[in-house]
Scaffold this motif. Structure first.
Motif, mmCIF file in Angstrom:
data_model
loop_
_atom_site.group_PDB
_atom_site.id
_atom_site.type_symbol
_atom_site.label_atom_id
_atom_site.label_comp_id
_atom_site.label_asym_id
_atom_site.label_seq_id
_atom_site.Cartn_x
_atom_site.Cartn_y
_atom_site.Cartn_z
ATOM 1 N N VAL A 187 45.084 -40.513 93.188
ATOM 2 C CA VAL A 187 44.442 -39.209 92.983
ATOM 3 C C VAL A 187 44.062 -38.586 94.325
ATOM 4 O O VAL A 187 44.327 -37.404 94.587
ATOM 5 N N ARG A 188 43.447 -39.389 95.189
ATOM 6 C CA ARG A 188 43.004 -38.870 96.497
ATOM 7 C C ARG A 188 44.177 -38.408 97.352
ATOM 8 O O ARG A 188 44.053 -37.473 98.137
ATOM 9 N N GLN A 189 45.315 -39.070 97.197
ATOM 10 C CA GLN A 189 46.504 -38.709 97.987
ATOM 11 C C GLN A 189 47.313 -37.616 97.329
ATOM 12 O O GLN A 189 48.368 -37.218 97.836
ATOM 13 N N LEU B 274 42.631 -44.482 91.938
ATOM 14 C CA LEU B 274 41.805 -43.601 92.767
ATOM 15 C C LEU B 274 42.553 -43.183 94.033
ATOM 16 O O LEU B 274 42.487 -42.024 94.450
ATOM 17 N N VAL B 275 43.275 -44.129 94.630
ATOM 18 C CA VAL B 275 44.061 -43.809 95.818
ATOM 19 C C VAL B 275 45.122 -42.771 95.482
ATOM 20 O O VAL B 275 45.339 -41.808 96.230
ATOM 21 N N PRO C 93 43.697 -35.403 89.069
ATOM 22 C CA PRO C 93 42.534 -36.150 88.558
ATOM 23 C C PRO C 93 42.421 -36.015 87.047
ATOM 24 O O PRO C 93 42.812 -35.008 86.465
#
Length: 228
Positions: free
Chosen positions: A219-221, A216-217, A226
């Motif tokens: 993807v967020r960065q 998840l990190v 995603p």
């Protein structure tokens, strides 16, 4: 009066196994160490697997070295993975890394795998001997430049993605892609144990508890797209 007796002190030499894939390097180190009264070179090895094979044979006869002086970049089994296996199989044997690579990623991996010393190959001969002697005593000896970098990290530790090395970023991306430790190892041409260590370091530095959180990190960065 009785004539004074002259006391004699018996020196028990530190037994060393030298491991490097370059024969010229091994012979040079051996020649220097064998000139010392308190150091005895009892063997050489050209790669990590040969180190483990020799230690296994020595253990049968209870002739293990006190210290293994090892390079990191070797064929078949690299020095970092070999260090971890030595710590696991022969806990009484200390390891001192003598290598050309001073990147902190390699330093952390080697020390995390149980190395008692880390020196660069431009070190003075006296530093190599000091590291061997320190390891035999159960102490840790670090190259001055490595020690400065570790101190700097302790004083001003980076955070978030900035805390990751380039290799750890690569590992994070592969974790986010759902790769197993063995698949990460195959992709990066490292041992599975080293891959597992990298994954643990990524989770620790990002204060995460699972590979899912790491994904998840990533993807967020924006490190990976995603999942659709």
């Amino acid at each position: 009066m009785n004539a004074p007796t002259e006391s004699t002190t018996t020196i028990t030499p530190v037994k060393v196994l030298v491991a490097d894939d370059h024969a010229v390097v091994r012979r040079g180190i051996r020649a220097y160490l064998e000139a010392l009264d308190d150091v005895e070179v009892i063997g050489e090895a050209g790669d990590g697997q040969e180190v483990l094979d020799r230690l296994g044979a020595m253990a049968v006869h209870r002739e293990l070295p006190d210290v293994v002086l090892i390079d990191l970049l070797m064929p078949r089994l690299d020095g970092a993975a070999t260090t971890a296996l030595i710590a696991e199989r022969f806990p009484g044997v200390r390891v001192v890394v003598l290598t050309s690579f001073g990147e902190m990623e390699r330093v952390h991996t080697a020390l995390g795998n149980g190395a008692s010393g880390y020196l660069l190959k431009n070190a003075e001969p006296g530093e190599v001997v000091a590291a061997i002697r320190a390891a035999a005593r159960g102490d840790v000896f670090l190259d001055p430049s490595v020690a400065r970098q570790l101190t700097k990290e302790m004083i001003s530790p980076p955070s978030g993605l900035g805390a990751l090395t380039h290799r750890e970023r690569d590992v994070l991306i592969l974790v986010a892609q759902g790769r197993s430790n063995q698949e990460i190892a195959d992709q990066l041409v490292i041992s599975e144990r080293t891959a597992r260590t990298h994954v643990s370091n990524v989770l620790r530095k990002l204060a995460l508890t699972s590979r899912t959180q790491a994904a998840l990190v990533a993807v967020r960065q924006g490190l990976v797209p995603p999942q659709s």
